[in-house]
Write a protein that holds these residues in place. Sequence first.
Motif, PDB file in Angstrom:
ATOM      1  N   UNK C  55       0.857  -1.188   0.000  1.00 51.04           N
ATOM      2  CA  UNK C  55       0.000   0.000   0.000  1.00 51.04           C
ATOM      3  C   UNK C  55       0.888   1.233   0.000  1.00 51.04           C
ATOM      4  N   UNK C  56       0.330   2.348  -0.482  1.00 46.18           N
ATOM      5  CA  UNK C  56       1.070   3.617  -0.423  1.00 46.18           C
ATOM      6  C   UNK C  56       0.142   4.715   0.097  1.00 46.18           C
ATOM      7  N   UNK C  57       0.775   5.770   0.537  1.00 47.00           N
ATOM      8  CA  UNK C  57       0.015   6.980   0.839  1.00 47.00           C
ATOM      9  C   UNK C  57      -0.050   7.817  -0.425  1.00 47.00           C
ATOM     10  N   UNK C  58      -1.238   8.312  -0.753  1.00 47.51           N
ATOM     11  CA  UNK C  58      -1.340   9.249  -1.870  1.00 47.51           C
ATOM     12  C   UNK C  58      -1.853  10.567  -1.321  1.00 47.51           C
ATOM     13  N   UNK C  59      -1.655  11.617  -2.091  1.00 42.10           N
ATOM     14  CA  UNK C  59      -2.056  12.939  -1.619  1.00 42.10           C
ATOM     15  C   UNK C  59      -2.857  13.648  -2.677  1.00 42.10           C
ATOM     16  N   UNK C  60      -4.164  13.712  -2.467  1.00 38.56           N
ATOM     17  CA  UNK C  60      -5.060  14.394  -3.400  1.00 38.56           C
ATOM     18  C   UNK C  60      -5.982  15.255  -2.553  1.00 38.56           C
ATOM     19  N   UNK C  61      -5.478  16.395  -2.123  1.00 37.57           N
ATOM     20  CA  UNK C  61      -6.312  17.243  -1.284  1.00 37.57           C
ATOM     21  C   UNK C  61      -6.530  16.633   0.078  1.00 37.57           C
ATOM     22  N   UNK C  62      -5.626  15.829   0.482  1.00 39.68           N
ATOM     23  CA  UNK C  62      -5.736  15.071   1.710  1.00 39.68           C
ATOM     24  C   UNK C  62      -5.014  13.773   1.436  1.00 39.68           C
ATOM     25  N   UNK C  63      -4.473  13.159   2.496  1.00 40.45           N
ATOM     26  CA  UNK C  63      -3.717  11.927   2.283  1.00 40.45           C
ATOM     27  C   UNK C  63      -4.613  10.719   2.424  1.00 40.45           C
ATOM     28  N   UNK C  64      -4.447   9.782   1.522  1.00 43.50           N
ATOM     29  CA  UNK C  64      -5.231   8.554   1.540  1.00 43.50           C
ATOM     30  C   UNK C  64      -4.308   7.359   1.485  1.00 43.50           C
ATOM     31  N   UNK C  65      -4.893   6.193   1.760  1.00 33.16           N
ATOM     32  CA  UNK C  65      -4.155   4.943   1.606  1.00 33.16           C
ATOM     33  C   UNK C  65      -4.703   4.236   0.380  1.00 33.16           C
ATOM     34  N   UNK C  66      -3.802   3.912  -0.553  1.00 37.28           N
ATOM     35  CA  UNK C  66      -4.255   3.256  -1.772  1.00 37.28           C
ATOM     36  C   UNK C  66      -3.323   2.115  -2.138  1.00 37.28           C
ATOM     37  N   UNK C  67      -3.721   1.361  -3.163  1.00 34.42           N
ATOM     38  CA  UNK C  67      -2.887   0.244  -3.612  1.00 34.42           C
ATOM     39  C   UNK C  67      -1.607   0.784  -4.244  1.00 34.42           C
ATOM     40  N   UNK C  68      -0.504   0.098  -3.999  1.00 39.24           N
ATOM     41  CA  UNK C  68       0.773   0.552  -4.540  1.00 39.24           C
ATOM     42  C   UNK C  68       0.773   0.523  -6.063  1.00 39.24           C
ATOM     43  N   UNK C  69      -0.013  -0.357  -6.636  1.00 40.31           N
ATOM     44  CA  UNK C  69      -0.047  -0.472  -8.098  1.00 40.31           C
ATOM     45  C   UNK C  69      -0.572   0.809  -8.750  1.00 40.31           C
ATOM     46  N   UNK C  70      -1.199   1.651  -7.938  1.00 43.64           N
ATOM     47  CA  UNK C  70      -1.776   2.873  -8.498  1.00 43.64           C
ATOM     48  C   UNK C  70      -0.720   3.801  -9.102  1.00 43.64           C
ATOM     49  N   UNK C  71       0.483   3.797  -8.513  1.00 41.89           N
ATOM     50  CA  UNK C  71       1.515   4.713  -8.977  1.00 41.89           C
ATOM     51  C   UNK C  71       1.890   4.444 -10.426  1.00 41.89           C
ATOM     52  N   UNK C  72       2.086   3.176 -10.726  1.00 40.00           N
ATOM     53  CA  UNK C  72       2.500   2.821 -12.083  1.00 40.00           C
ATOM     54  C   UNK C  72       1.448   3.270 -13.091  1.00 40.00           C
ATOM     55  N   UNK C  73       0.202   2.960 -12.762  1.00 39.42           N
ATOM     56  CA  UNK C  73      -0.906   3.329 -13.633  1.00 39.42           C
ATOM     57  C   UNK C  73      -0.966   4.860 -13.768  1.00 39.42           C
TER      58      UNK C  73
END
Lengths: 402, 366, 80
Positions: C55-73
């Motif tokens: 999992x990774x932290x993402x930041x879109x107007x606030x920090x969320x927890x998302x699947x790590x595969x999201x970065x590549x996509x």
Amino acid sequence: MTKKYDTPLLDELEKGPFPSFVTEMKKAAAKNPMAADELGLLEKSFRDKVTYWKHGGIVGVRGYGGGVIGRYCELADQFPGVAHFHTVRINQPAGLFYTSEAIRFICDVWDRYGSGLTNFHGSTGDIILLGTITDNLEPLATIFSLNGFDLGGSGSAMRTPSCCVGPARCEWAMIDTLDITYDLTQEFQDELHRPSFPYKFKIKTVGCPVDCNAAIARADLSIIGTWKGPIEIDQDRVRDYAKKGVNIQEEIVNLCPGKCITWDGNNLKIDDSDCLHCMHCITKLSGALKPTPPFGATILIGSKAPFVIGATLSWVIFPFMEMKPPYQEIKDFIRKATEWWSEYGKNRERIGELILRLGMREFLETVGLKPTPEMVKEPRRDPFWFWKEGDLEGKPWESWLK
Amino acid sequence: MPYVIPEVVDVKQRKTDIGPPHYKNFLPPVIQKNYGNWKEHQILSPGLMVHIANSGDKIWTIRVASPRLLATDTLREIAEIADKYCDGYLRFTTRNNIEFLVSDESKVNPLIEELKARNFVLGGIGSRVSNVVHTQGWIHCHSAAVDASGLVKSLMDEFIDYFTTKETPNKVRLAVACCTNMCGAVHCSDIAFVGIHTKVPRIEHERFKDLCELPTTMAACPTAAIIPDPAKKSIKIKEEKCMYCGNCYSVCPALPIKDPENDGVAIVVGGKVGNLRTPPKFSKVVVAFLPNNPPRWPEVIKATKKIFDAYVAGAKKHERVGEWIERIGWEKFFAVTGIPFTWQHIDDWTYAFETFRTTAQIKWVK
Amino acid sequence: MDREELKKQIYTLIEQAQGKKKYKQMDVIKHFRNLGVPDSETKEAIRELVDGGKLIYTYMGGSYIELASKLEKFEKDIFK
Ligand code: HEM
Ligand code: HEM
Ligand code: HEM
Ligand code: HEM
Ligand code: HEM
Ligand code: SF4
Ligand code: SF4
Ligand code: SF4
Ligand code: SF4
């Protein structure tokens, strides 16, 4: 050789006496293809009067949720060198002191893994390394960590705490701003690197009410050094100032907000019980007047920029707190306050906004504080207040009227 | 401490949560010795001050301007200068200046000479204009309505004499924020500049579906101007409610708001953060729009000069811009600066009522 | 609930919410609190998933927890 762009508009900004950021960009561009494209892109922004950057909130280093600002260029075909151009925030040493050796180390790393462009410093306080690609992030973080540096904060997390120069080089510092900042930064490493709050949380510490780091305007938690003892007066030095042309009556007495200074042409008197601890007289008669212990800090909460509810300045929570290592009282307060906020705050709601939404009473009770007049400018004006069970228990007026 | 950059980096060796290096590693010996024991300081010239400790030890600080954006070449140059005169010790200020810390008095003048020879600009200490706090602008930010570095450079070229020599009644703090996020603390500066939009965001319905979430986007709007458009699986914006804050764009990239012709610069004045004399104050809007005109923003510079000159001419000693205005009154401020008072000056936001004049006390200025 | 099971359930929660709802760390903690899992255990499990690169932290107007595969996509899509 790096790519060379015509930059007639930016060249304009190499003229004039003030040091030019364009010159800096050109220096980097001469050696570094990313910096070269950054320069070309900026010229295009100047021509078209718009920015060409895309949001990029996903990229980071393993395990952390902050420290990297992802950035991608909208014109990647034209400027491939800045297709990926992420910023790395490196946590600055407290007080912004460096040795030449440390500066050269940062340069060596950045010339190898980035664009060669930096900000000393970003307005968050971090060292900002501008422009690198995703694949370089892990090596960068590794090298910095092997040499004692770590990434700063971003996202919905504790942000990199910062402070004024304080006791390192300022006679007015009443608390150890550098030590407090270092200590709190270490204490909250987890909160800094792993975003778990509803939104950002900034701590800024200054040594006295002059507030050289704008703590009261830019930090969710503002720690402002202050004093409780009398102002010590060296009458000879005051007379010296008068002799040298300072108009004590006009410049000191009349501008004192506590209206508590008198000057008979020979002796300066201060009624300390009416002093507002504003620092005006002390800074203007530098060396002649001196605050005395007990020293501590006023703790304020809540400032933020205008978005959503409008800007706020921080307001007083603790009128006075002793600030001695290991700073347990402030640490406990920060933990209690941020836990409450994490529990009840909505996404993107700053702690100050939550306090306004749920009420000061709710917040003060959570952190275990009683109301005091120092927390307000004035009492409420309307007659529409709430009562809680037990407020009139013990008949609070009785002991007062006795 | 020797710093090491391995040829081959094994990312498994990365240490986490170590925090920044301890500041003591970077303090000159005279500061370590006299830490927390300073007696006073004297400003010897606009770019030079000396701090005297209770022990009698002294440290001289030489301050030079920096554009904040620095190439590694320049950082290496200042490191080399610090080695030659300061045993390697230097620091930066909150307002982005560079400070050389000299422990040996005999090196002060040679350092000043060398800095001048290398075209560094000395100044910024005392009652004058210091460097400008500013944000990233077109150099690195997706939401910038105007550039920041270019505007800062243009301003400081204009006011350079007030950095290097001339005095002002009290410090004049300038700040630039390139959008209304105001990363930069412009809301509490003497004179500050904010990039603004004047048109509602455009809606890219196709991209909205892929990139944005409806509830988050709606929640981002402080005026509730965003409503669903179920037919398009997208949103609508009620134009009469939108105040162009760009908040929605930050949350949803399919709502671009940037606009080369209609973006501009607003000027806000009278803020302060220090507690000296009067409490901290917010900056207030005095010029609601000036054209976004790179590379030198001539309209902005000219307008700033008018405000600045009126302050220098009218303020009493120690008065900050905001204190001066409070003393003379806003009606007089608009009269002496000649700035036209417009609809945009009257607040219609959260704290509007607090800004209306609930008294018959008025100065007649015409 | 044992740690590995908890991690699996956290991962599934995030996976199934993809495109519908974004979870902040506190949302995940509250979700499992309702199932009787102590906050600190959920927090540690999240940390292990993030440290493990799932999992990774993402930041879109606030920090969320998302699947790590999201970065590549994300990096593939961003230049579209
Ligand atoms: C739904 C989408 C998005 C929302 C709601 C959103 C919202 C925000 C907000 C509110 C901030 C404030 C930063 C702060 O408070 O410091 C921010 C910053 C930022 N956003 Fe976005 N954003 C979105 C999408 C993106 C995307 C797609 C990217 C990148 C591709 C991105 C990159 C960034 C970056 C790099 C920052 C600065 C981070 C920082 O200062 O710590 N955002 N965003
Ligand atoms: C919706 C709101 C916001 C968004 C979308 C946003 C976005 C961003 C972004 C994208 C950056 C990175 C700039 C870059 O390096 O490219 C940034 C930086 C920053 N933001 Fe924000 N921001 C928001 C609100 C705020 C607020 C309210 C504050 C402070 C009160 C703030 C303070 C900062 C600071 C201090 C920086 C560093 C700027 C610099 O060093 O130049 N931001 N923000
Ligand atoms: C619990 C709250 C309040 C109560 C019980 C109350 C009660 C009263 C009463 C009994 C009168 C006299 C009526 C009369 O002479 O016939 C009055 C008049 C008045 N009240 Fe209130 N009041 C309250 C709150 C307020 C507030 C908050 C304001 C203003 C902000 C206000 C403004 C006035 C004014 C201006 C008058 C005079 C009206 C006149 O002279 O014609 N009242 N009120
Ligand atoms: C706790 C809140 C308040 C209560 C209970 C209250 C109550 C009253 C009452 C009962 C009167 C009527 C007096 C009369 O008939 O002679 C009155 C008059 C008045 N009140 Fe208040 N009031 C409150 C707050 C305020 C506030 C906040 C304001 C203004 C900012 C205000 C302004 C006035 C004025 C202007 C009058 C008329 C006085 C006059 O006719 O001479 N009141 N108020
Ligand atoms: C009208 C104009 C305003 C300007 C020009 C302005 C400017 C700024 C600037 C320069 C910063 C710098 C932050 C930094 O350097 O880190 C800042 C931050 C901030 N501003 Fe404003 N501001 C304005 C209005 C407001 C208002 C009205 C408020 C609140 C009432 C406000 C609240 C804040 C807060 C809380 C920060 C925190 C920044 C941080 O944490 O880094 N601003 N603003
Ligand atoms: S805030 Fe006070 S203690 Fe800190 S540097 Fe400024 S004057 Fe000195
Ligand atoms: S510190 Fe301020 S309030 Fe106190 S005596 Fe001096 S000028 Fe007056
Ligand atoms: S002020 Fe706005 S445009 Fe400028 S750096 Fe901050 S978010 Fe970006
Ligand atoms: S620009 Fe601001 S006010 Fe306008 S729709 Fe977007 S969020 Fe709402």
